[in-house]
Design an enzyme around this catalytic site. Structure first.
Site, PDB file in Angstrom:
ATOM      1  N   LYS A   1       0.834  -1.242  -0.020  1.00 50.09           N
ATOM      2  CA  LYS A   1      -0.032   0.068   0.005  1.00 50.09           C
ATOM      3  C   LYS A   1       0.882   1.321   0.047  1.00 50.09           C
ATOM      4  O   LYS A   1       0.432   2.005  -0.917  1.00 50.09           O
ATOM      5  CB  LYS A   1      -0.915   0.099   1.235  1.00 50.09           C
ATOM      6  CG  LYS A   1      -2.041  -1.009   0.946  1.00 50.09           C
ATOM      7  CD  LYS A   1      -3.102  -1.145   2.282  1.00 50.09           C
ATOM      8  CE  LYS A   1      -4.360  -1.816   1.659  1.00 50.09           C
ATOM      9  NZ  LYS A   1      -5.203  -1.980   2.914  1.00 50.09           N
TER      10      LYS A   1
ATOM     11  N   LYS B   1      -3.454  -7.680  -9.720  1.00 53.28           N
ATOM     12  CA  LYS B   1      -4.675  -8.052  -8.565  1.00 53.28           C
ATOM     13  C   LYS B   1      -5.768  -7.111  -8.813  1.00 53.28           C
ATOM     14  O   LYS B   1      -5.427  -5.907  -8.514  1.00 53.28           O
ATOM     15  CB  LYS B   1      -4.344  -8.354  -7.347  1.00 53.28           C
ATOM     16  CG  LYS B   1      -5.301  -8.763  -6.306  1.00 53.28           C
ATOM     17  CD  LYS B   1      -5.144  -8.541  -4.709  1.00 53.28           C
ATOM     18  CE  LYS B   1      -5.911  -7.147  -4.703  1.00 53.28           C
ATOM     19  NZ  LYS B   1      -6.315  -6.985  -3.112  1.00 53.28           N
TER      20      LYS B   1
ATOM     21  N   LYS C   1      -9.519  -1.892  -5.313  1.00 57.27           N
ATOM     22  CA  LYS C   1     -10.194  -0.722  -5.296  1.00 57.27           C
ATOM     23  C   LYS C   1      -9.015   0.380  -5.339  1.00 57.27           C
ATOM     24  O   LYS C   1      -9.245   1.483  -5.801  1.00 57.27           O
ATOM     25  CB  LYS C   1     -11.056  -0.258  -3.958  1.00 57.27           C
ATOM     26  CG  LYS C   1     -12.420  -0.837  -3.961  1.00 57.27           C
ATOM     27  CD  LYS C   1     -13.026  -1.007  -2.916  1.00 57.27           C
ATOM     28  CE  LYS C   1     -12.804  -2.169  -1.858  1.00 57.27           C
ATOM     29  NZ  LYS C   1     -13.267  -2.315  -0.668  1.00 57.27           N
TER      30      LYS C   1
HETATM   31  P1  ADP Z   1      -9.442  -3.776  -2.277  1.00 59.50           P
HETATM   32  O1  ADP Z   1      -8.153  -4.612  -2.306  1.00 59.50           O
HETATM   33  O2  ADP Z   1     -10.146  -3.726  -3.290  1.00 59.50           O
HETATM   34  O3  ADP Z   1      -9.506  -2.778  -1.350  1.00 59.50           O
HETATM   35  P2  ADP Z   1     -10.560  -5.267   0.154  1.00 59.50           P
HETATM   36  O4  ADP Z   1      -9.401  -5.036   0.765  1.00 59.50           O
HETATM   37  O5  ADP Z   1     -11.584  -4.357   0.689  1.00 59.50           O
HETATM   38  O6  ADP Z   1     -10.517  -4.880  -1.315  1.00 59.50           O
HETATM   39  O7  ADP Z   1     -11.147  -6.717   0.398  1.00 59.50           O
HETATM   40  C1  ADP Z   1     -12.274  -7.381   0.661  1.00 59.50           C
HETATM   41  C2  ADP Z   1     -12.182  -8.918   0.357  1.00 59.50           C
HETATM   42  O8  ADP Z   1     -12.283  -9.192  -0.955  1.00 59.50           O
HETATM   43  C3  ADP Z   1     -11.097  -9.527   1.076  1.00 59.50           C
HETATM   44  O9  ADP Z   1     -11.334 -10.774   1.536  1.00 59.50           O
HETATM   45  C4  ADP Z   1     -10.153  -9.723   0.139  1.00 59.50           C
HETATM   46  O10 ADP Z   1      -9.255 -10.793   0.137  1.00 59.50           O
HETATM   47  C5  ADP Z   1     -11.096 -10.045  -1.075  1.00 59.50           C
HETATM   48  N1  ADP Z   1     -10.526  -9.663  -2.591  1.00 59.50           N
HETATM   49  C6  ADP Z   1     -10.031  -8.322  -2.793  1.00 59.50           C
HETATM   50  N2  ADP Z   1      -9.470  -8.122  -3.863  1.00 59.50           N
HETATM   51  C7  ADP Z   1      -9.502  -9.245  -4.335  1.00 59.50           C
HETATM   52  C8  ADP Z   1      -9.165  -9.861  -5.706  1.00 59.50           C
HETATM   53  N3  ADP Z   1      -8.564  -9.254  -6.928  1.00 59.50           N
HETATM   54  N4  ADP Z   1      -9.178 -11.407  -5.790  1.00 59.50           N
HETATM   55  C9  ADP Z   1      -9.755 -12.172  -4.932  1.00 59.50           C
HETATM   56  N5  ADP Z   1     -10.115 -11.462  -3.572  1.00 59.50           N
HETATM   57  C10 ADP Z   1      -9.918 -10.269  -3.530  1.00 59.50           C
HETATM   58  N1  TRP Z   2      -8.515  -6.205   5.810  1.00 57.49           N
HETATM   59  C1  TRP Z   2      -9.529  -6.778   5.100  1.00 57.49           C
HETATM   60  C2  TRP Z   2      -9.558  -6.369   3.686  1.00 57.49           C
HETATM   61  O1  TRP Z   2      -8.724  -5.161   3.509  1.00 57.49           O
HETATM   62  C3  TRP Z   2     -10.896  -6.264   5.743  1.00 57.49           C
HETATM   63  C4  TRP Z   2     -10.837  -6.883   6.996  1.00 57.49           C
HETATM   64  C5  TRP Z   2     -10.894  -6.182   8.168  1.00 57.49           C
HETATM   65  C6  TRP Z   2     -11.070  -8.113   7.607  1.00 57.49           C
HETATM   66  N2  TRP Z   2     -11.112  -6.878   9.384  1.00 57.49           N
HETATM   67  C7  TRP Z   2     -11.227  -8.292   9.021  1.00 57.49           C
HETATM   68  C8  TRP Z   2     -11.376  -9.412   6.924  1.00 57.49           C
HETATM   69  C9  TRP Z   2     -11.271  -9.476   9.517  1.00 57.49           C
HETATM   70  C10 TRP Z   2     -11.595 -10.705   7.484  1.00 57.49           C
HETATM   71  C11 TRP Z   2     -11.418 -10.671   8.887  1.00 57.49           C
HETATM   72  O2  TRP Z   2     -10.011  -6.818   2.850  1.00 57.49           O
END
Ligand code: ADP
Ligand code: TRP
Length: 325
Positions: free
Chosen positions: A112, A191, A194
């Site tokens: 990040k 990957k 967002k």
């Molecule tokens: P982002 O990376 O878009 O911010 P989040 O971190 O909020 O997404 O992810 C929410 C859930 O979706 C998590 O369990 C994450 O592992 C899953 N996830 C996010 N991007 C992917 C992807 N490209 N492929 C599979 N799972 C994903």
């Molecule tokens: N860190 C996770 C993501 O960005 C979101 C998340 C926060 C989460 N707390 C969690 C997922 C606890 C599973 C369990 O996608």
């Protein structure tokens, strides 16, 4: 068997979120003995979203998305993380038993900050907050995409360290559960995320969806030449939606040079559009009944709070703070 997962309200949910996480969450509700807790990780989102209206808007959007995609509030406890502030108290207790080295190894912090996100203390400590989310409900299973696997492993370490430090088996070591498609590629082949500007939103439709799908990066191949099937993003995404026969046909067309990228993308577009059409309709209905949506969150906060308060009371007792109730 307790199951927990969360999604950050940092923007519109995309195909990666759905096929990596949300689809599993919805399916797990149907498993015998499953006691599901799903939440909007708004404390986490504060590291990137520091505008009250935007945070509220995204939280509502994640709620509508989950409900439209099949989350059943009768079967699952669905809540906003900030409605159960006990998680922040446990975060502090876990910080006290976690080594710096553990957090310094976190890939997501490095990824990040490398992408330009401000390296705040909150972003660095984020795996501790995530461990607290998991441990405070004593979750056995955490269904997430691949990028979150390391965080779940850290939660295992923290549960062990806490129990060892205080000499009592209070916290439960969770297991990570990956979906069949734990790493969905984005429109640029990396990957889908967002924060990487390469997403296809679940609820996008019409021109916006078309523009996104037609813009997927592909290799350059002359008209009529075979298309490479390995590592092709269009094909990877098509796999998520197509039946085995449809996939075999597409792969054959790739190999024979019987299809160009434009037509392959059109096939993918038709699939995405049709697959989410019923959920889009449900979302529209929910939008017209926001008091129901608020009721779901209020009830979720109440049910989650019963569990989080019981755990924090136990933790307060073993640490020596004493119960406050
Ligand atoms: P982002 O990376 O878009 O911010 P989040 O971190 O909020 O997404 O992810 C929410 C859930 O979706 C998590 O369990 C994450 O592992 C899953 N996830 C996010 N991007 C992917 C992807 N490209 N492929 C599979 N799972 C994903
Ligand atoms: N860190 C996770 C993501 O960005 C979101 C998340 C926060 C989460 N707390 C969690 C997922 C606890 C599973 C369990 O996608």
């Amino acid at each position: 068997m307790r199951i927990l997962s969360g999604v950050q309200p940092t923007g519109k949910l995309h195909l990666g979120n759905y096929f990596g996480a949300v689809r599993q969450h919805v399916e797990l509700q149907k498993e015998v003995g499953a006691d599901c807790f799903y939440f909007i990780a708004d404390y986490h989102a504060l590291t990137t979203i520091q505008d009250a209206a935007t945070l509220r808007e995204h939280s509502l959007d994640v709620t509508l998305t989950y409900l439209a995609l099949g989350l059943d509030p009768e079967r699952s406890v669905f809540y906003r993380q900030s409605d159960v502030p006990e998680v922040t108290e446990l975060t502090w207790m876990l910080s006290a038993v976690s080594g710096m080295g553990l957090l310094e190894r976190a890939h997501s912090y490095k990824d990040k900050t490398a992408k330009g996100i401000k390296p705040s203390v909150g972003l660095f400590v984020y795996p501790v907050l995530m461990a607290s989310d998991i441990l405070i409900v004593k979750s056995d299973i955490v269904p997430v995409g691949q990028d979150q696997q390391q965080h779940v492993e850290m939660a295992q370490d923290m549960a062990t360290s806490f129990n060892a430090a205080f000499g009592r088996e209070v916290l439960v070591r969770p297991e990570c559960r990956l979906s069949a498609t734990p790493k969905v590629p984005g429109t640029d082949g990396a990957k889908m995320s967002k924060s990487y500007n390469n997403i296809i939103e679940i609820f996008e439709s019409g021109k916006a969806l078309k523009k996104n799908v037609m813009g997927i990066k592909t290799s350059s191949v002359n008209m009529g030449d075979p298309l490479p099937t390995d590592g092709d993003t269009v094909l990877e995404l098509y796999k998520l939606f197509a039946s085995a026969d449809e996939l075999a046909e597409m792969e054959q067309d790739y190999r024979k040079g019987a299809i160009g990228y434009g037509d392959a993308k059109k096939r993918l577009l038709a699939k995405v559009d049709a697959y989410f059409a019923p959920a889009r309709e449900r979302r529209e209905k929910l939008l017209a009944d926001l008091s129901y949506v608020e009721d779901v969150l209020r009830d979720g906060a109440r049910r989650a709070g019963e569990v989080t308060r019981a755990t924090i009371d136990e933790c307060r007792e073993v640490t020596g703070f004493g119960r406050i109730r």
